[in-house]
Write a protein that holds these residues in place. Structure first.
Motif, PDB file in Angstrom:
ATOM      1  N   ASP A 132       0.932  -1.048   0.121  1.00 49.15           N
ATOM      2  CA  ASP A 132       0.199   0.070   0.008  1.00 49.15           C
ATOM      3  C   ASP A 132       0.925   1.354   0.144  1.00 49.15           C
ATOM      4  O   ASP A 132       2.054   1.339   0.053  1.00 49.15           O
ATOM      5  N   SER A 193      -8.070   4.182  -5.908  1.00 50.84           N
ATOM      6  CA  SER A 193      -7.429   5.434  -5.411  1.00 50.84           C
ATOM      7  C   SER A 193      -6.174   4.951  -4.664  1.00 50.84           C
ATOM      8  O   SER A 193      -5.202   5.962  -4.651  1.00 50.84           O
ATOM      9  N   LEU A 194      -5.763   3.922  -3.732  1.00 49.53           N
ATOM     10  CA  LEU A 194      -4.496   3.981  -3.246  1.00 49.53           C
ATOM     11  C   LEU A 194      -3.485   3.501  -4.239  1.00 49.53           C
ATOM     12  O   LEU A 194      -2.484   3.558  -3.990  1.00 49.53           O
ATOM     13  N   LYS A 197      -1.616   5.976  -5.771  1.00 44.15           N
ATOM     14  CA  LYS A 197      -0.913   6.481  -5.045  1.00 44.15           C
ATOM     15  C   LYS A 197       0.521   5.700  -4.817  1.00 44.15           C
ATOM     16  O   LYS A 197       1.701   6.087  -4.785  1.00 44.15           O
ATOM     17  N   SER A 269     -14.406   1.364  -0.469  1.00 51.99           N
ATOM     18  CA  SER A 269     -13.479   1.890   0.370  1.00 51.99           C
ATOM     19  C   SER A 269     -13.001   1.119   1.594  1.00 51.99           C
ATOM     20  O   SER A 269     -11.861   1.202   2.048  1.00 51.99           O
ATOM     21  N   ARG A 508     -14.988   6.749   0.183  1.00 52.28           N
ATOM     22  CA  ARG A 508     -13.971   7.601   0.306  1.00 52.28           C
ATOM     23  C   ARG A 508     -14.467   9.205   0.212  1.00 52.28           C
ATOM     24  O   ARG A 508     -14.072   9.808   1.086  1.00 52.28           O
ATOM     25  N   THR A 527      -7.500  14.331   1.918  1.00 55.63           N
ATOM     26  CA  THR A 527      -7.572  13.104   1.055  1.00 55.63           C
ATOM     27  C   THR A 527      -6.585  12.101   1.463  1.00 55.63           C
ATOM     28  O   THR A 527      -6.871  10.673   1.654  1.00 55.63           O
ATOM     29  N   SER A 528      -5.331  12.512   1.673  1.00 51.19           N
ATOM     30  CA  SER A 528      -4.251  11.691   2.164  1.00 51.19           C
ATOM     31  C   SER A 528      -4.659  10.984   3.463  1.00 51.19           C
ATOM     32  O   SER A 528      -3.988   9.666   3.449  1.00 51.19           O
ATOM     33  N   GLU A 531      -7.121   8.281   3.126  1.00 50.77           N
ATOM     34  CA  GLU A 531      -6.598   6.882   2.222  1.00 50.77           C
ATOM     35  C   GLU A 531      -5.700   6.182   3.056  1.00 50.77           C
ATOM     36  O   GLU A 531      -5.611   4.958   2.934  1.00 50.77           O
TER      37      GLU A 531
END
Length: 597
Positions: A132, A193-194, A197, A269, A508, A527-528, A531
């Motif tokens: 992750d 979304s992860l 990143k 999420s 999320r 947002t960070s 997540e």
């Protein structure tokens, strides 16, 4: 937040004191002499624990395993890990607890709890999602590559040890792809979304000039006493390692994540949308709060704490003369140019040093015991800076490596200081640095307890220290006090959104919106954070649960002892124990109160 490897229990060299942890006194009777059989059990637990997780050994300052990085995902490794815990569970059951002194009884209870929670974790297939953006082993490993962390680069052997460890790490990295493929087949996948990143983190290490690569850092810091021949050979070896091994391995991961994994990523999420389900989240709640609280209880507690703190924020808004509602004040604080004064990253580090200097005269009034281990403030490494939160990295057990407060500064001109006095208290002094360094330096603790980490205690302590800012000469500016309230409401919000995401079906986007409506952080930062909670369910609950327990125990002691209450002694009682489950801490404080009356 502290960034450290999750300890397997680990590291005991024996009991060398008869100090009574229930009362803070020393037992002198023959009945309370250390139990040799128990000490030997703990010593064996330590030695086998280091072998089981060599990264823990390196971070603790034991250099015996610096070439090793096991394939944590292999069936063989998992079998060894399970056998390790079951074996010591069995051996512990043979110990007659009545023969132990108070310190040993506490160690017995902590060890028993630690073994049980680790065995419970092994029932779940979380390792089918091994990567992750914030918590996975590749991030810990890459920090070692910088030559500024626990992995030593002082001798030629040190440099060669690292290349061997890299080879072992790459075996694990290959295994992560195979596990993620299995996860795709069985429904264990990260949210999209992860994944988005994670990809840039691997891209950074898959491209660029070799001499600018993170893994080239040790060559830029070759010791002066190396011969010219040694320097040339090591330089060639490291260049080859980066171009022929590191870059291709990370490009392979980028290709897999982009072409295969991302299209299969979840649009949901919460962890309860995977086969891990509610049982896994309940396990995570127990792990990170060390309580038996339910998701509903925690969610409702969070809602009530958010409401309470919002009322205090209203008072600060009124004090500074801001007209408009609280949400408008959040935006005002987020964007106020006077709160973003920096043009150079060095100014940020100097700012934190100035906070420390203000506090120094006040520390002695609140803390009897203070750590010897050195302390530094550093910028977060660029390879992880964009997705990282500020964090504390512990020093080594022998004190030769300092404790380090890392702060990400991706854009210095937008670095807002309104909550940074509070942040320093939490991550540095007297938060994580005092708690962890004193735990490691305490000769009365067996070594496995010097390195043990329970988030409810550790993060609860750090959040508790934020409330002491005025006592330490800080929060004179109402915006800085608002920063403390913002940090506290941020942790209260976590109780709401973490349980919302993982137990109540929140998206999320809903979690982000709830946070935006109740705190002054930017949308990017929020947002960070959301997540982050998605990646590690339950971890975010530990802060507020631990803080509230420490406040409750302080008030209980103060009310019971009256004029006899000494805040320095209360802090001694909490800190001398090191990380333990909250129920054991409560029992200890209650016993101390009774003995002090």
């Amino acid at each position: 937040m502290i960034r450290r490897l999750f300890i397997l229990g680990l590291l005991v060299v024996g009991i060398n004191s008869c100090k009574n942890e229930q009362t803070g006194t020393f037992d002198a009777t023959e009945d309370n002499l250390p139990n040799t059989e128990f000490a030997n059990l703990l010593e064996d637990y330590s030695k086998q624990g280091y072998a089981l997780d060599p990264m823990v050994a390196t971070n603790a300052g034991d250099m015996s395993y610096n070439t090793e990085f096991p394939n944590f995902l292999s069936e063989d490794y998992k079998a060894k890990k399970k056998a390790y815990y079951n074996s010591f569970k069995n051996e512990l059951s043979k110990i007659d607890k009545s023969t132990l002194n108070a310190t040993e009884k506490m160690s017995y209870d902590v060890l028993n709890w630690d073994i049980d929670i680790n065995l419970e974790a092994m029932q779940f297939k979380k390792d089918l999602m091994p990567i992750d953006q914030m918590w996975s082993k590749n991030l810990d490993f890459n920090q070692l590559a910088s030559a500024s962390n626990a992995q030593p680069f002082k001798t030629v052997e040190d440099y060669k040890n690292w290349t061997k460890r890299v080879d072992n790490y790459l075996i694990w990295l290959d295994a992560t792809i195979e596990n993620m493929k299995r996860g795709m087949e069985e429904g264990y996948v990260l949210p999209q979304s992860l994944i988005k990143k994670v990809i840039p983190q691997f891209e950074t290490l898959a491209k660029g000039n070799v001499v600018d690569h993170l893994y080239y850092a040790p060559i830029k810091n070759l010791p002066d006493n190396f011969t010219e021949d040694e320097r040339l050979k090591l330089t060639a070896e490291y260049k080859s390692m980066i171009s022929d091994k590191i870059m291709p391995a990370h490009q392979k991961m980028v290709d897999f994540l982009t072409k295969e994994y991302l299209p299969e990523g979840r649009t949901t999420s919460g962890i309860n949308a995977t086969p891990l389900g509610d049982d896994y989240y309940n396990h995570q709640i127990k792990l990170y709060t060390t309580t038996n609280m339910t998701a509903d209880e925690i969610h409702n507690l969070g809602l009530s704490e958010v409401a309470r703190i919002r009322s205090e924020m209203e008072a600060v808004k009124k004090e500074v003369g801001f007209e408009g509602d609280l949400n408008a004040f959040f935006e005002h604080v987020r964007t106020k140019k006077e709160l973003m004064p920096f043009t150079e990253r060095s100014q940020v580090i100097a700012f934190y040093d100035s906070i420390h200097n203000v506090m120094k005269p006040q520390i002695n009034k609140l803390f009897d015991k203070q750590p010897v281990t050195a302390f530094e403030v550093r910028r977060t490494e660029p390879f992880r800076e964009k997705s990282a939160a500020a964090n504390y990295s512990p020093g080594s057990l022998d004190g030769t490596r300092p404790g380090i407060f890392y702060t990400p500064i991706p854009d210095v001109e937008s670095y807002n200081v309104f909550d940074k006095e509070d942040l320093f208290l939490h991550e540095a002094i007297p938060g994580h640095h005092f708690q962890i360094a004193l735990q490691q330096e305490n000769e009365d603790l067996p070594t496995f307890r010097k390195t043990l980490w329970y988030s409810a205690y550790g993060e609860g302590w750090a959040l508790y220290t934020e409330s002491m800012g005025k006592e330490l000469g800080l929060y004179k500016d109402p915006y800085q006090y608002f920063g403390m309230l913002s940090a506290e409401i941020h942790r209260a919000i976590r109780l709401v959104v973490d349980t919302g995401l993982h137990a109540k079906g929140w998206s999320r986007e809903k979690a982000i919106q709830y946070s935006l409506e109740n705190e002054a952080e930017s949308e990017r930062a929020i947002t960070s954070e959301i997540e982050r909670y998605m990646a590690n369910p339950g971890q975010a609950l530990s802060y507020k649960i631990g803080q509230l327990k420490l406040i409750e125990l302080r008030e209980r002691a103060s009310n019971a002892l009256g004029d006899k209450f000494d805040i320095k002694e209360y802090h001694n009682q909490v800190l001398e124990t090191g990380c333990i489950p909250l129920k054991l801490l409560e029992d200890k404080i209650d016993a101390w109160i009774e003995s002090s009356k």
